[in-house]
Enzyme design. Structure first.
Site, mmCIF file in Angstrom:
data_model
loop_
_atom_site.group_PDB
_atom_site.id
_atom_site.type_symbol
_atom_site.label_atom_id
_atom_site.label_comp_id
_atom_site.label_asym_id
_atom_site.label_seq_id
_atom_site.Cartn_x
_atom_site.Cartn_y
_atom_site.Cartn_z
ATOM 1 N N ASP A 38 15.477 0.325 18.485
ATOM 2 C CA ASP A 38 14.520 0.398 17.368
ATOM 3 C C ASP A 38 13.763 1.723 17.390
ATOM 4 O O ASP A 38 13.571 2.362 16.357
ATOM 5 C CB ASP A 38 13.491 -0.740 17.470
ATOM 6 C CG ASP A 38 14.057 -2.075 17.008
ATOM 7 O OD1 ASP A 38 14.993 -2.067 16.175
ATOM 8 O OD2 ASP A 38 13.568 -3.113 17.468
ATOM 9 N N SER B 113 22.574 -6.618 8.776
ATOM 10 C CA SER B 113 23.351 -6.139 9.921
ATOM 11 C C SER B 113 24.833 -6.523 9.848
ATOM 12 O O SER B 113 25.691 -5.692 10.165
ATOM 13 C CB SER B 113 22.735 -6.638 11.231
ATOM 14 O OG SER B 113 21.468 -6.066 11.389
ATOM 15 N N ASN C 28 -5.585 -1.913 13.567
ATOM 16 C CA ASN C 28 -5.028 -3.260 13.374
ATOM 17 C C ASN C 28 -6.125 -4.206 12.924
ATOM 18 O O ASN C 28 -7.304 -4.006 13.217
ATOM 19 C CB ASN C 28 -4.422 -3.757 14.699
ATOM 20 C CG ASN C 28 -3.582 -5.003 14.506
ATOM 21 O OD1 ASN C 28 -2.796 -5.079 13.569
ATOM 22 N ND2 ASN C 28 -3.748 -5.982 15.394
ATOM 23 N N ASN D 138 16.263 -5.174 21.606
ATOM 24 C CA ASN D 138 16.935 -5.522 20.341
ATOM 25 C C ASN D 138 18.452 -5.412 20.443
ATOM 26 O O ASN D 138 19.150 -5.613 19.460
ATOM 27 C CB ASN D 138 16.427 -4.648 19.186
ATOM 28 C CG ASN D 138 17.049 -3.270 19.189
ATOM 29 O OD1 ASN D 138 17.329 -2.713 20.253
ATOM 30 N ND2 ASN D 138 17.296 -2.719 18.026
ATOM 31 N N THR E 198 16.854 -10.060 16.975
ATOM 32 C CA THR E 198 15.742 -9.846 16.058
ATOM 33 C C THR E 198 14.713 -10.958 16.180
ATOM 34 O O THR E 198 14.826 -11.833 17.056
ATOM 35 C CB THR E 198 16.262 -9.633 14.611
ATOM 36 O OG1 THR E 198 15.172 -9.195 13.802
ATOM 37 C CG2 THR E 198 16.857 -10.904 14.023
ATOM 38 N N LYS F 125 13.002 -11.031 20.527
ATOM 39 C CA LYS F 125 13.102 -9.741 21.228
ATOM 40 C C LYS F 125 12.431 -9.748 22.603
ATOM 41 O O LYS F 125 12.795 -8.957 23.461
ATOM 42 C CB LYS F 125 12.500 -8.625 20.369
ATOM 43 C CG LYS F 125 13.365 -8.273 19.169
ATOM 44 C CD LYS F 125 12.796 -7.091 18.406
ATOM 45 C CE LYS F 125 13.620 -6.822 17.161
ATOM 46 N NZ LYS F 125 13.164 -5.634 16.437
ATOM 47 N N ALA G 138 -0.289 -3.658 15.237
ATOM 48 C CA ALA G 138 -0.212 -3.581 16.700
ATOM 49 C C ALA G 138 0.671 -4.678 17.272
ATOM 50 O O ALA G 138 0.470 -5.138 18.383
ATOM 51 C CB ALA G 138 -1.622 -3.655 17.300
ATOM 52 N N GLY G 139 1.684 -5.099 16.503
ATOM 53 C CA GLY G 139 2.608 -6.128 16.972
ATOM 54 C C GLY G 139 3.787 -5.506 17.708
ATOM 55 O O GLY G 139 3.739 -4.360 18.169
ATOM 56 N N GLY G 140 4.871 -6.299 17.793
ATOM 57 C CA GLY G 140 6.056 -5.845 18.518
ATOM 58 C C GLY G 140 6.673 -4.601 17.899
ATOM 59 O O GLY G 140 7.089 -3.680 18.619
ATOM 60 N N ALA G 141 6.732 -4.556 16.567
ATOM 61 C CA ALA G 141 7.346 -3.405 15.907
ATOM 62 C C ALA G 141 6.512 -2.151 16.162
ATOM 63 O O ALA G 141 7.052 -1.056 16.414
ATOM 64 C CB ALA G 141 7.477 -3.662 14.417
HETATM 65 P P1 ATR Z 1 6.277 -7.669 14.588
HETATM 66 O O1 ATR Z 1 7.071 -7.946 15.818
HETATM 67 O O2 ATR Z 1 7.090 -7.640 13.320
HETATM 68 O O3 ATR Z 1 5.435 -6.448 14.710
HETATM 69 P P2 ATR Z 1 4.003 -9.341 15.160
HETATM 70 O O4 ATR Z 1 4.122 -8.971 16.590
HETATM 71 O O5 ATR Z 1 3.721 -10.754 14.790
HETATM 72 O O6 ATR Z 1 5.328 -8.955 14.372
HETATM 73 O O7 ATR Z 1 2.904 -8.389 14.493
HETATM 74 C C1 ATR Z 1 2.552 -8.477 13.171
HETATM 75 C C2 ATR Z 1 1.551 -7.366 12.839
HETATM 76 O O8 ATR Z 1 1.261 -7.490 11.432
HETATM 77 C C3 ATR Z 1 0.255 -7.472 13.589
HETATM 78 O O9 ATR Z 1 -0.265 -6.173 13.756
HETATM 79 C C4 ATR Z 1 -0.589 -8.282 12.602
HETATM 80 O O10 ATR Z 1 -1.978 -8.120 12.742
HETATM 81 P P3 ATR Z 1 -2.808 -9.068 13.779
HETATM 82 O O11 ATR Z 1 -2.498 -8.527 15.139
HETATM 83 O O12 ATR Z 1 -4.218 -8.907 13.387
HETATM 84 O O13 ATR Z 1 -2.280 -10.460 13.572
HETATM 85 C C5 ATR Z 1 -0.155 -7.654 11.312
HETATM 86 N N1 ATR Z 1 -0.468 -8.492 10.154
HETATM 87 C C6 ATR Z 1 0.168 -9.626 9.804
HETATM 88 N N2 ATR Z 1 -0.406 -10.118 8.679
HETATM 89 C C7 ATR Z 1 -1.403 -9.259 8.326
HETATM 90 C C8 ATR Z 1 -2.331 -9.206 7.241
HETATM 91 N N3 ATR Z 1 -2.348 -10.142 6.295
HETATM 92 N N4 ATR Z 1 -3.191 -8.171 7.192
HETATM 93 C C9 ATR Z 1 -3.163 -7.206 8.135
HETATM 94 N N5 ATR Z 1 -2.308 -7.212 9.187
HETATM 95 C C10 ATR Z 1 -1.433 -8.217 9.281
#
Ligand code: ATR
Length: 498
Positions: free
Chosen positions: A340, A258, A385, A326, A301, A305, A363-366
């Site tokens: 984003d 950035s 997920n 963000n 970031t 967030k 299914a995380g924040g992104a």
């Molecule tokens: P972000 O904000 O970057 O999305 P996050 O909210 O921590 O970060 O989400 C990370 C995502 O990556 C989640 O969907 C996580 O799966 P879980 O909800 O089961 O934790 C996924 N993830 C991280 N490591 C993983 C792995 N080794 N295999 C599959 N999914 C993974």
């Protein structure tokens, strides 16, 4: 001034590094503690060869120097012997008071060499930073220098506060001569490490006589960047205390692209502004003290967030739906936006998405911003997920289907031609440290129209490699990064990034 700290083992190599960086530097520091002993005798002829003001430093090991096995008397004698060469400055520790060191001070003053009295703190920022520097300056007899290591944002603001005190003293003593009382002129103050980085770029703007930089084989201190980066990316010489600040808050953040994107746009638009990385575990301190440093806008970031939502005076609708912010604009209070989701859509602008299917992996924040974007464009979204309950919860919020990875084969099939138009990879799998990973190695991507991975390092993740081999069009996270940054820049400045 930009000072290049030279840390090669021979003066010949130091001169080569100086030559390469000549266009970016104003002053040179020779770190004699890095030199082979055979070169000590050549120090006397060094300043003339550089054609630049030079600082001679022989840093002690406990202050971050290299230990070539010399005691303080030998170091002082070696520096005294070099003084005839026209060194503009020598740097000695503020507790140097052996006879040999007092003699060095006398010799330097007789030779017209100014003395920098320095101290280093690798464990934090002392509360009496400004006071100790004022004491060390002895009026304007010495140039006081401090290099301190802020461990957190509070430490960075202690440095900023010390700058303020030192600047005020300098302003208030203007016009007085040394004999009329304390005249505090030049000083050098920088913060080391990632948290201290803004103070290296803003050194001159905040009052320091110079900032240090490294360009050789070794960094002279933690957090040094090259003189070229200070000039080309941060426009160092143009920065003043009136310059508007923008930045990115996150942890970690020093790898972020950035600053390069935003600073290029600042320069293209001719703005008196700079964009800095703020590595921080406590973003609230930066938000609270923004006005003290003329901070007008922030990119936000990982992992802040969600945390910053509590500190915003207003939030736009996308932030409320996504639950993550963000972008913060300082406009009589912090206004929160999310760019984003719209940045994510930019590379898909020419696609007809309405009523088509999309698979979202993660299914995380992104993923939340991605799902919000796709649903807003009328897509039918399936979320899968590793932890099925998180996919179900996200799906429930946006009226789509969600579950574990087995849902993929229930919903889609390469054989039956029931593939989604779009498959989006949103997990952290595929970037460091899991750079070889693919969260869905068994999913046959043939027949998927577009595979989109929001990761941009590496350029092609294992997921995108498999998708390309299966004949999909592939998109990585870089266009999204650029598009979200462009939208941010417009919110910050009202100007275009391109
Ligand atoms: P972000 O904000 O970057 O999305 P996050 O909210 O921590 O970060 O989400 C990370 C995502 O990556 C989640 O969907 C996580 O799966 P879980 O909800 O089961 O934790 C996924 N993830 C991280 N490591 C993983 C792995 N080794 N295999 C599959 N999914 C993974």
């Amino acid at each position: 001034m930009i000072c290049l700290s030279c840390t090669e083992s021979s003066l010949e190599s130091d001169l080569l590094v100086i030559e390469k960086n000549r266009n970016f530097i104003d002053i040179v520091e020779i770190r004699a503690d890095f030199l082979d002993a055979a070169d000590y005798k050549n120090l006397v002829s060094l300043p003339k060869k550089t054609g630049l003001p030079c600082i001679l430093t022989f840093r002690r090991p406990e202050d971050g120097g290299v230990n070539p096995g010399l005691g303080r008397d030998e170091r002082a004698a070696m520096m005294s012997a070099a003084l005839d060469g026209g060194w503009a400055y020598i740097d000695i520790e503020d507790d140097a008071d052996a006879d040999s060191e007092r003699q060095l001070i006398k010799d330097a003053e007789a030779a017209g060499t100014r003395i920098i009295k320095s101290f280093h703190d690798f464990s934090g920022v002392p509360d009496n930073l400004a006071e100790r520097m004022i004491e060390n300056s002895k009026g304007d007899r010495y140039i006081a220098k401090a290099a301190v290591m802020p461990e957190n944002t509070a430490g960075l603001f202690k440095i900023i506060d010390a700058h303020r005190k030192l600047r005020e003293l300098r302003i208030s003593s203007e016009g007085y001569s040394c004999t009329n009382g304390p005249l505090f002129t030049d000083y050098i103050l920088v913060g080391m490490g990632a948290c201290g980085f803004p103070s290296r770029v803003m050194a001159a703007a905040w009052g320091s006589m110079l900032t240090f930089s490294s360009a050789g084989s070794t960094k002279a201190a933690p957090g040094h960047i090259s003189p070229a980066e200070l000039v080309d990316v941060y426009n160092y010489h143009a920065l003043t205390d009136e310059t508007e600040l923008f930045g990115i808050i996150g942890n970690p953040v020093m790898h972020s692209k950035s600053p390069a994107l935003h600073n290029a746009a600042i320069r293209a638009n001719g703005l008196d502004a700079v964009y800095l990385p703020f590595e921080t575990a406590d973003p609230e301190i930066i938000l609270e003290h923004a006005c003290e440093i003329n901070l007008k806008g922030l990119s936000v970031t990982i992992p802040h967030k969600q945390k910053v939502l509590d500190f915003a005076a207003s939030l736009d609708d996308s932030v409320k739906s996504i639950g993550a912010c963000n972008t913060l604009v300082n406009d009589k209070g912090w206004r929160g936006y999310n760019t984003d989701w719209s940045g994510f859509l930019q590379p898909l602008e020419s696609e007809i998405l309405e009523n088509r299917s999309a698979l979202v992996i993660g299914a995380g924040g992104a993923a939340r911003a991605v799902v919000y974007a796709l649903v807003s464009r009328g897509m039918k979204v399936v979320i899968v997920n590793r932890s099925p309950e998180k996919a179900e919860a996200l799906a429930a919020d946006f009226g789509c289907r969600g579950g574990g990875f087995e849902l993929m084969s229930e919903e889609f099939s390469a054989q039956n031609g029931r593939q989604p138009l779009l498959a989006v990879q949103t997990t952290s799998v595929g970037t460091a440290p899991n750079i070889e990973g693919n969260p869905v190695p068994d999913f046959d991507l043939s027949g998927v129209g577009i595979a989109y991975d929001i990761i941009y390092t590496p350029e092609k993740t294992a997921f995108l490699g498999a998708a390309e081999a299966a004949g999909c069009r592939i998109i990585n996270g870089f266009p999204m990064l650029k598009a979200q940054a462009a939208r941010q820049f417009h919110l910050f400045t009202g100007r275009p990034m391109e």
